[in-house]
Design a protein around this motif. Structure first.
Motif, short mmCIF file in Angstrom:
data_model
loop_
_atom_site.label_atom_id
_atom_site.label_comp_id
_atom_site.label_asym_id
_atom_site.label_seq_id
_atom_site.Cartn_x
_atom_site.Cartn_y
_atom_site.Cartn_z
N MET A 88 -4.92 13.57 -2.95
CA MET A 88 -4.20 12.34 -2.67
C MET A 88 -3.49 11.91 -3.95
O MET A 88 -4.14 11.47 -4.90
CB MET A 88 -5.17 11.24 -2.23
N SER A 96 -0.08 12.05 0.39
CA SER A 96 -1.05 13.11 0.66
C SER A 96 -0.41 14.46 0.35
O SER A 96 0.63 14.79 0.90
CB SER A 96 -1.44 12.98 2.14
N LEU A 125 -3.40 6.57 -3.26
CA LEU A 125 -3.92 5.74 -2.17
C LEU A 125 -3.99 4.37 -2.77
O LEU A 125 -4.89 4.08 -3.56
CB LEU A 125 -5.32 6.19 -1.75
N ARG A 126 -3.03 3.56 -2.46
CA ARG A 126 -2.95 2.30 -3.18
C ARG A 126 -3.04 1.13 -2.22
O ARG A 126 -2.47 1.16 -1.14
CB ARG A 126 -1.65 2.23 -3.96
N LEU A 127 -3.78 0.13 -2.65
CA LEU A 127 -3.94 -1.09 -1.87
C LEU A 127 -3.70 -2.25 -2.80
O LEU A 127 -4.15 -2.24 -3.93
CB LEU A 127 -5.38 -1.20 -1.36
N LEU A 177 -6.78 4.18 -5.51
CA LEU A 177 -8.05 4.77 -5.07
C LEU A 177 -7.97 6.28 -4.98
O LEU A 177 -8.91 6.94 -4.57
CB LEU A 177 -8.42 4.23 -3.68
N GLY A 178 -6.84 6.87 -5.37
CA GLY A 178 -6.59 8.25 -4.95
C GLY A 178 -7.27 9.33 -5.74
O GLY A 178 -7.36 10.45 -5.27
N GLY A 226 0.83 -1.20 0.00
CA GLY A 226 0.00 0.00 0.00
C GLY A 226 0.85 1.23 0.00
O GLY A 226 2.06 1.19 0.28
N ARG A 227 0.27 2.36 -0.37
CA ARG A 227 0.93 3.63 -0.21
C ARG A 227 -0.12 4.71 0.03
O ARG A 227 -1.24 4.63 -0.48
CB ARG A 227 1.83 3.97 -1.40
N ILE A 228 0.25 5.68 0.84
CA ILE A 228 -0.58 6.86 1.08
C ILE A 228 0.32 8.05 0.79
O ILE A 228 1.31 8.25 1.48
CB ILE A 228 -1.07 6.94 2.53
#
Lengths: 377, 377, 377
Positions: A44, A24, A47-49, A67-68, A20-22
């Protein structure tokens, strides 16, 4: 990333690792002649899962969803096979939705690029289908570098009522000089793309350093009747101790029907960085791109973390079309790595955009300040 | 939630915990004068997937995506830092997409609210950007309560071609009386929001107890030219043994251009609950909201679980606009907690909605029965 | 799937297991009279992420999101309770978004179907709401088979401004003969659906073996004023050693308002397979559908994996509507299971479609070759 544990099945044959990564962001632009560009926005970047893993020693897979940015996009989603050819050479082949092996910045993950946005070379000298495509890729790894060859159709989310566009792509990177603390990197890459259906309308657009100012783009009007694109680029860079340097340049030609001249994009970028705290740049000699640095004294162990200062000049031009456009930017940046997978980024960009489109006709200059807080697993 | 294991990296520094919730609803409405409101629907109140964790003792992060209502929405997605100030006081700061610390019901997670839907105070005395916004939040925790201060732009999925709206928000909660089995809760909160671009058209709407009847809303027509909103509210509640009580009220004013008077929303709610099986209410004194109860004898251990009976009266009014609207409802409810993270909810609502919009003009009354089966990880 | 580990909470009461599948396709069609059908496309048949688990021995849950086809769709999302009735009989009840227990192919997961696409029986003799619906299902398991009864509204992502459509469904499967290496399977199923609102416009369409040729469908024009559908089907199949056989057939009638005759769909399929490497077919006698095979000598242990050869004939007709349509296809296939959850599939389809719609009027024939690489966790 290094952060997360790897799970194994009871028989040890199956492995599974969440990823994952966030990332921001916040950014503000000022100094533009157009009020609509002097804006402050949050966003963002990523936003990765997802997860990755393997079955036995040869089969590997990955699946990542982004998802970002207002919708779900499939990023890497592939199954692959890897094996050794000899003691020093190996290969892998993959099928699925594949990330381009194309340009230095373009081959570096969004959580590892030294600047908040990739260079205009990575962004504008690219197939219409973007950074990802469904297809197959083979890569050969040898002590002095690697070679990647890819054939893809459209991205995973594309229309299925007509034949996919087709892209063939290759990249070769070499490290002619290499020591314990230094290295020279040279590479060449190219692609050829046959366009089909809706992809034949192309809308040239790229950003000069912040994607979260939607009004600030180097862009032209829509072009219909594009039948294909061809692009290529060269990379020259390296590092000695904590200092690195990278120059990239490339050209793309989009073929148009009706005997019109090719739409031509040229871009180059020159960038450099210095790890003030003494770390080596996170160059990965296997695939010829940046990864995440090994931080000597992480903040979580009471240390200062790693600090990197960066600078980049880049330029892009769209030519031979009704609405030509140009842009260049100079960026000064600082990256503070709390540990190898946690990073705060600051970028100050002085940019200039010259546009033929009515809304922003003429040359406009201004400054953008942007910051990012990111963690990768 | 308590249900899932926490994973640690080999060096113990990185932790990772999957999170999720499944809240599955069915509801039926009858007795309305309008056939379009007498409907029976199913819906997923929440299908959430995500994870949370930390790096070392200070850095923490979370990422949650909501899949339940026709599209993917990013909920909490943030990185934060926490530390102690003294033996009894501590703080944290977070950046990213943040859940409002605003109102008692509004600060309680959707899997922990005592009724199937949050009160009209939480829902209508809120910024236009809703329950989440991109920005930064600082919180100070002390023995008698906590203080939260937040500054945010738009939500994560918003447009980037214009400046974000801006919201400043604060909430202070105190527990002036506190014993082993009882506690008093008082709190005040407020927010101020500057609206920008598309956000300047606002469409007042809230529901009186079931979101899955899309025809049953307290609503007004669209209002253009809103330049900002200001809201505030007060909370008074507490518990003694298994019985709890909570009163909330607030007002919001939306400033309109052209010299028009403010659009004014007022809302209040009074609610109470009783854990028949003797559990203490799941009040969390650190953040001043409800969590999940500690069930004495879970069904999975052969016990009866926990049973809570609830009641609520709430009222909301939209005033000073072309199409004013009012609503109130009285709810009787029962919550059966199979264990601390598995719950069956039943709500019977008698509602009254007075609307000026042509489709549902006049006063309409009716009943809604709804049930939910939920599990949280 | 067998591949991933199951996680347990510290007290052993809570279990959690990630689930996922990656099914990556490429296909080409040729020989059609219509150029628009002679296309080559790539696509992700399934990119699925989710988890399943239990609390104690009785409560179970699952949540799965499908990312593969341009948007996120919720698949199974449910909470259930299971228990034994006697030493040999048991039951479960579930609430949430539920996968139909309907037809042999239709009850088999997309990662386990012997052909790349399910048969026309599973696809066309189905409720308008498709393979999933929100509601409740009870199943009874006994030594000779199982019975499933389901009542559902719309799917999870549907509109909430009007009452859901309603579907009642049941399936009974029996294994009258059963030995160590062989088995006979008979089953019957049916459903009745009351349509509401937007669901009253139906657009009959199914594919004859590849979903990734969007121009190749057995389809009719839109029908308005459908008030309900009723469908039923029968299954007869079994296996002896490594050879299996399955025949399915069914009919659906859609009731139309204004005294029009029912729109009638009939479909049947006959299929067979042979595990050349000697494995038993992966028939699951508990639920009467296919799962994943137990591979004797997986590739990852140095073996050949399992090889299965398959063939299918299927036919479908849409009747009593302004634009009737027919289709049939004959498929030859091969499945190579690297291990029990990794599979390469090849399908060669000879198809014939007869259409009354202007775009593809008349009878058209052609061939489709398709391949899939899939892994299931």
């Amino acid at each position: 990333g290094a952060g997360l544990p790897v799970f194994h099945s009871a028989d040890g044959q199956f492995s599974f690792k969440p990823r994952g990564r966030i990332l921001s962001d916040v950014g503000t632009t000022f100094g533009s002649d157009h009020d609509a560009r002097n804006i402050t926005t949050t966003g963002m970047r990523s936003l990765r899962l997802g997860f990755e893993g393997g079955v036995g020693t040869h089969l590997f897979y990955q699946l990542e969803a982004e998802l970002g940015q207002s919708k779900v996009q499939i990023m890497a989603a592939s199954l692959g096979w890897r094996d050794n050819i000899s003691a020093k050479t190996s290969f892998d082949v993959q099928a699925g939705n594949l990330f381009n092996d194309r340009s230095f910045d373009g081959s570096t993950g969004s959580d590892s690029t030294p600047f908040m946005e990739r260079s205009v070379v990575a962004d504008a000298i690219a197939p219409e289908r973007g950074y990802f495509g469904m297809g197959a890729m083979g890569r050969l790894y040898f002590p002095a570098g690697h070679l990647a060859v890819t054939v893809t159709g459209d991205t995973v989310d594309a229309d299925h009522t007509q034949s996919d566009s087709r892209t063939a792509m290759a990249r070769l990177h070499l490290n002619p000089l290499r020591s314990d603390r230094g290295l020279l990197h040279v590479a060449a890459w190219g692609f050829d793309e046959a366009l089909n259906g809706a992809s034949r309308t192309i809308t040239p657009s790229t950003f000069v350093d912040t994607r979260f100012n939607g009004a600030l783009r180097v862009q032209s009007g829509a072009l219909t009747g594009a039948t294909g694109t061809t692009g290529y680029g060269f990379e020259l860079g390296g590092y000695q101790g904590p200092v690195w340097f990278m120059a990239e340049g490339g050209e793309r030609r989009a073929r148009l029907d009706g005997g019109r001249p090719d739409f031509r994009t040229r871009a180059y970028s020159i960038s450099a960085g210095w790890f003030v705290t003494g770390e080596l740049p996170p160059y990965n000699p296997r695939v010829g791109s940046f990864g995440r640095p090994h931080v000597h004294a992480p903040v979580f162990d009471g240390g200062p973390g790693a600090i990197e200062l960066t600078t980049r000049y880049e330029q892009v031009s769209f030519r031979n079309l009704p609405d030509p456009a140009d842009g260049w930017s100079e960026t000064l940046g600082a990256n503070w790595y709390l540990n190898s997978f946690t990073r705060i980024q600051l970028n100050a960009v002085y940019w200039s955009v010259t546009d033929a489109l009515p809304a922003y006709a003429g040359t406009d200059k201004g400054e953008t300040l942007a910051a990012r807080f990111g963690v990768t697993f």
